[in-house]
Write a protein that holds these residues in place. Structure first.
Motif, PDB file in Angstrom:
ATOM      1  N   TRP A  15       0.854  -1.187   0.000  1.00  0.00           N
ATOM      2  CA  TRP A  15       0.000   0.000   0.000  1.00  0.00           C
ATOM      3  C   TRP A  15       0.891   1.239   0.000  1.00  0.00           C
ATOM      4  N   MET A  16       0.866   1.994  -1.093  1.00  0.00           N
ATOM      5  CA  MET A  16       1.750   3.137  -1.203  1.00  0.00           C
ATOM      6  C   MET A  16       1.139   4.217  -2.098  1.00  0.00           C
ATOM      7  N   THR A  17       1.783   5.392  -2.132  1.00  0.00           N
ATOM      8  CA  THR A  17       1.307   6.504  -2.942  1.00  0.00           C
ATOM      9  C   THR A  17       1.482   6.184  -4.433  1.00  0.00           C
ATOM     10  N   VAL A  18       0.386   6.328  -5.184  1.00  0.00           N
ATOM     11  CA  VAL A  18       0.434   6.022  -6.616  1.00  0.00           C
ATOM     12  C   VAL A  18       0.249   7.275  -7.480  1.00  0.00           C
ATOM     13  N   GLU A  19      -0.231   8.361  -6.855  1.00  0.00           N
ATOM     14  CA  GLU A  19      -0.450   9.578  -7.642  1.00  0.00           C
ATOM     15  C   GLU A  19      -0.516  10.787  -6.716  1.00  0.00           C
ATOM     16  N   ARG A  20       0.042  11.900  -7.176  1.00  0.00           N
ATOM     17  CA  ARG A  20      -0.008  13.150  -6.425  1.00  0.00           C
ATOM     18  C   ARG A  20      -0.600  14.243  -7.301  1.00  0.00           C
ATOM     19  N   ALA A  21      -1.312  15.170  -6.660  1.00  0.00           N
ATOM     20  CA  ALA A  21      -1.900  16.285  -7.403  1.00  0.00           C
ATOM     21  C   ALA A  21      -2.107  17.461  -6.463  1.00  0.00           C
ATOM     22  N   GLN A  22      -2.345  18.630  -7.037  1.00  0.00           N
ATOM     23  CA  GLN A  22      -2.657  19.829  -6.272  1.00  0.00           C
ATOM     24  C   GLN A  22      -4.021  20.349  -6.691  1.00  0.00           C
ATOM     25  N   VAL A  23      -4.822  20.698  -5.690  1.00  0.00           N
ATOM     26  CA  VAL A  23      -6.148  21.254  -5.945  1.00  0.00           C
ATOM     27  C   VAL A  23      -6.128  22.727  -5.554  1.00  0.00           C
ATOM     28  N   ASP A  24      -6.450  23.581  -6.497  1.00  0.00           N
ATOM     29  CA  ASP A  24      -6.419  25.025  -6.266  1.00  0.00           C
ATOM     30  C   ASP A  24      -7.777  25.630  -6.601  1.00  0.00           C
ATOM     31  N   GLY A  25      -8.141  26.694  -5.890  1.00  0.00           N
ATOM     32  CA  GLY A  25      -9.358  27.431  -6.204  1.00  0.00           C
ATOM     33  C   GLY A  25     -10.558  27.126  -5.331  1.00  0.00           C
ATOM     34  N   MET A  26     -10.562  25.980  -4.658  1.00  0.00           N
ATOM     35  CA  MET A  26     -11.706  25.636  -3.809  1.00  0.00           C
ATOM     36  C   MET A  26     -11.649  26.411  -2.497  1.00  0.00           C
ATOM     37  N   PRO A  27     -12.794  26.920  -2.027  1.00  0.00           N
ATOM     38  CA  PRO A  27     -12.807  27.634  -0.747  1.00  0.00           C
ATOM     39  C   PRO A  27     -12.257  26.768   0.375  1.00  0.00           C
ATOM     40  N   GLY A  28     -11.504  27.401   1.294  1.00  0.00           N
ATOM     41  CA  GLY A  28     -10.946  26.665   2.417  1.00  0.00           C
ATOM     42  C   GLY A  28     -12.004  26.253   3.431  1.00  0.00           C
ATOM     43  N   MET A  29     -13.146  26.937   3.424  1.00  0.00           N
ATOM     44  CA  MET A  29     -14.275  26.563   4.277  1.00  0.00           C
ATOM     45  C   MET A  29     -15.570  26.868   3.535  1.00  0.00           C
ATOM     46  N   TYR A  30     -16.542  25.965   3.632  1.00  0.00           N
ATOM     47  CA  TYR A  30     -17.810  26.133   2.929  1.00  0.00           C
ATOM     48  C   TYR A  30     -18.919  25.557   3.800  1.00  0.00           C
ATOM     49  N   LYS A  31     -19.655  26.433   4.454  1.00  0.00           N
ATOM     50  CA  LYS A  31     -20.712  26.005   5.367  1.00  0.00           C
ATOM     51  C   LYS A  31     -22.059  26.575   4.933  1.00  0.00           C
ATOM     52  N   VAL A  32     -23.093  25.760   5.064  1.00  0.00           N
ATOM     53  CA  VAL A  32     -24.446  26.189   4.692  1.00  0.00           C
ATOM     54  C   VAL A  32     -25.395  25.893   5.859  1.00  0.00           C
ATOM     55  N   PHE A  33     -26.193  26.891   6.231  1.00  0.00           N
ATOM     56  CA  PHE A  33     -27.199  26.746   7.281  1.00  0.00           C
ATOM     57  C   PHE A  33     -28.553  27.187   6.708  1.00  0.00           C
ATOM     58  N   THR A  34     -29.605  26.435   6.979  1.00  0.00           N
ATOM     59  CA  THR A  34     -30.926  26.795   6.458  1.00  0.00           C
ATOM     60  C   THR A  34     -31.966  26.773   7.572  1.00  0.00           C
ATOM     61  N   SER A  35     -33.053  27.516   7.347  1.00  0.00           N
ATOM     62  CA  SER A  35     -34.138  27.544   8.332  1.00  0.00           C
ATOM     63  C   SER A  35     -35.099  26.378   8.138  1.00  0.00           C
ATOM     64  N   GLY A  36     -34.995  25.683   7.013  1.00  0.00           N
ATOM     65  CA  GLY A  36     -35.832  24.518   6.738  1.00  0.00           C
ATOM     66  C   GLY A  36     -34.987  23.416   6.133  1.00  0.00           C
ATOM     67  N   LYS A  37     -35.594  22.628   5.278  1.00  0.00           N
ATOM     68  CA  LYS A  37     -34.869  21.567   4.599  1.00  0.00           C
ATOM     69  C   LYS A  37     -34.360  22.072   3.251  1.00  0.00           C
ATOM     70  N   ILE A  38     -33.195  21.588   2.870  1.00  0.00           N
ATOM     71  CA  ILE A  38     -32.638  21.955   1.572  1.00  0.00           C
ATOM     72  C   ILE A  38     -33.594  21.546   0.454  1.00  0.00           C
ATOM     73  N   SER A  39     -34.250  20.399   0.637  1.00  0.00           N
ATOM     74  CA  SER A  39     -35.158  19.883  -0.399  1.00  0.00           C
ATOM     75  C   SER A  39     -36.369  20.793  -0.623  1.00  0.00           C
ATOM     76  N   ASP A  40     -36.645  21.700   0.325  1.00  0.00           N
ATOM     77  CA  ASP A  40     -37.760  22.638   0.147  1.00  0.00           C
ATOM     78  C   ASP A  40     -37.430  23.720  -0.878  1.00  0.00           C
ATOM     79  N   ILE A  41     -36.146  23.857  -1.187  1.00  0.00           N
ATOM     80  CA  ILE A  41     -35.696  24.838  -2.182  1.00  0.00           C
ATOM     81  C   ILE A  41     -35.474  24.104  -3.499  1.00  0.00           C
ATOM     82  N   SER A  42     -35.931  24.654  -4.583  1.00  0.00           N
ATOM     83  CA  SER A  42     -35.815  23.985  -5.878  1.00  0.00           C
ATOM     84  C   SER A  42     -34.349  23.745  -6.224  1.00  0.00           C
ATOM     85  N   PRO A  43     -34.047  22.647  -6.954  1.00  0.00           N
ATOM     86  CA  PRO A  43     -32.667  22.358  -7.353  1.00  0.00           C
ATOM     87  C   PRO A  43     -32.012  23.515  -8.101  1.00  0.00           C
ATOM     88  N   GLU A  44     -32.800  24.230  -8.912  1.00  0.00           N
ATOM     89  CA  GLU A  44     -32.252  25.353  -9.678  1.00  0.00           C
ATOM     90  C   GLU A  44     -31.753  26.458  -8.748  1.00  0.00           C
TER      91      GLU A  44
END
Length: 278
Positions: free
Chosen positions: A89-118
């Motif tokens: 068991w060893m490292t087979v591939e390395r990569a760098q990920v750039d551009g993604m937010p370092g933190m991403y949190k979502v809070f809602t007053s209801g259920k996410i499913s109550d909001i349309s996918p769009e």
């Protein structure tokens, strides 16, 4: 003058007929804005920082579903993928990920499913973190050159990074976490110890009948203090000195641990009349 007033009135009637309810919604949002306040606008991160909370309160158009989104600045992250090679068991591939937010949190007053996918995707609050994924750029070194990896491989690394972020409490979605009473709302944002330094945006959206009727944004500043700031500044502006210091600290720690175990061995075998060395 009367003719001018009549012409202006006719123009408003025509605009209302052409634009329809959407125009009314924007007027409503402008006359009843989504106002927010933070319990504090700065978080100081020192050596003893273990996380904290920030209270978010405000007003929204009554009857709205409230969505609070918390996003930190992006940073480049180095990842490795492990696999079996000749039974090992060893490292087979390395990569760098750039551009993604370092933190991403979502809070809602209801259920996410109550909001349309769009609307979920337009606000970036869907469970797949689609908005964060779209910002990601995955690269790897190939013959001394940096190249963009193929979409299938990129997805593997992005999935892995989101999983790691979720384990650290940096990527989360919490339903029914915003309390709403009439036109007022409040939410408690949990701040993990690993929060990225710099500006964190707190965005609030009021959603009504699958349309955003109001929104507002506040900024939370995360600043290092004390030893954390000193070491951070040294790593950024004087990498050579920082590297030497890191090596010295590692050597000192190693010597200290070795001496501790020698002392512990002497204490354990003292009453048995057994020497530490044979």
């Amino acid at each position: 003058m009367k003719l001018l007033r009549l012409s202006f009135s006719l123009l408003l009637i025509v605009l209302a007929a052409v634009v329809g309810p959407g125009f009314v919604g924007r007027c409503f949002a402008a006359s009843s804005p989504c106002e927010i306040t933070l319990s504090r606008d700065t978080i100081e991160v020192g050596t003893g920082f273990a996380g904290g909370t920030v209270e978010v309160k405000g007003t929204v158009p009554e009857g709205s579903t409230v969505v609070v989104k918390v996003i930190s600045s992006s940073k480049k992250v180095a990842l490795s993928r492990k696999g079996r090679v000749s039974g090992l068991w060893m490292t087979v591939e390395r990569a760098q990920v750039d551009g993604m937010p370092g933190m991403y949190k979502v809070f809602t007053s209801g259920k996410i499913s109550d909001i349309s996918p769009e609307v979920q995707q337009s606000l970036g609050v869907d469970r797949e973190f689609t908005a964060a994924r779209q910002l990601a750029k995955v690269t790897e070194k190939h013959e001394e050159k940096t190249v963009t990896v193929d979409p299938k491989t990129a997805k593997v690394f992005i999935d892995g990074l989101i999983s790691l972020m979720a384990q650290k409490g940096l990527y989360t979605i919490k339903e029914n976490a915003v309390k709403v009473s009439g036109s007022s709302f409040e939410a408690t944002i949990d701040i993990p110890a690993y929060i990225p330094r710099g500006e964190t945006k707190i965005e609030v959206y009021a959603v009504n009948k699958d349309a955003v009727v109001a929104s507002s944004t506040a900024t939370l500043n995360v600043v290092p203090v004390g030893l954390v700031k000193t070491l951070g500044d040294m790593a950024e502006h004087n990498a050579v000195v920082y590297g030497i210091l890191a090596v010295l600290v590692a050597l000192t720690a190693g010597i200290t641990i070795a001496q501790f175990f020698k002392w512990l061995q002497r204490v354990i075998f003292k009453d048995e009349g057994v020497g530490a060395h044979h």
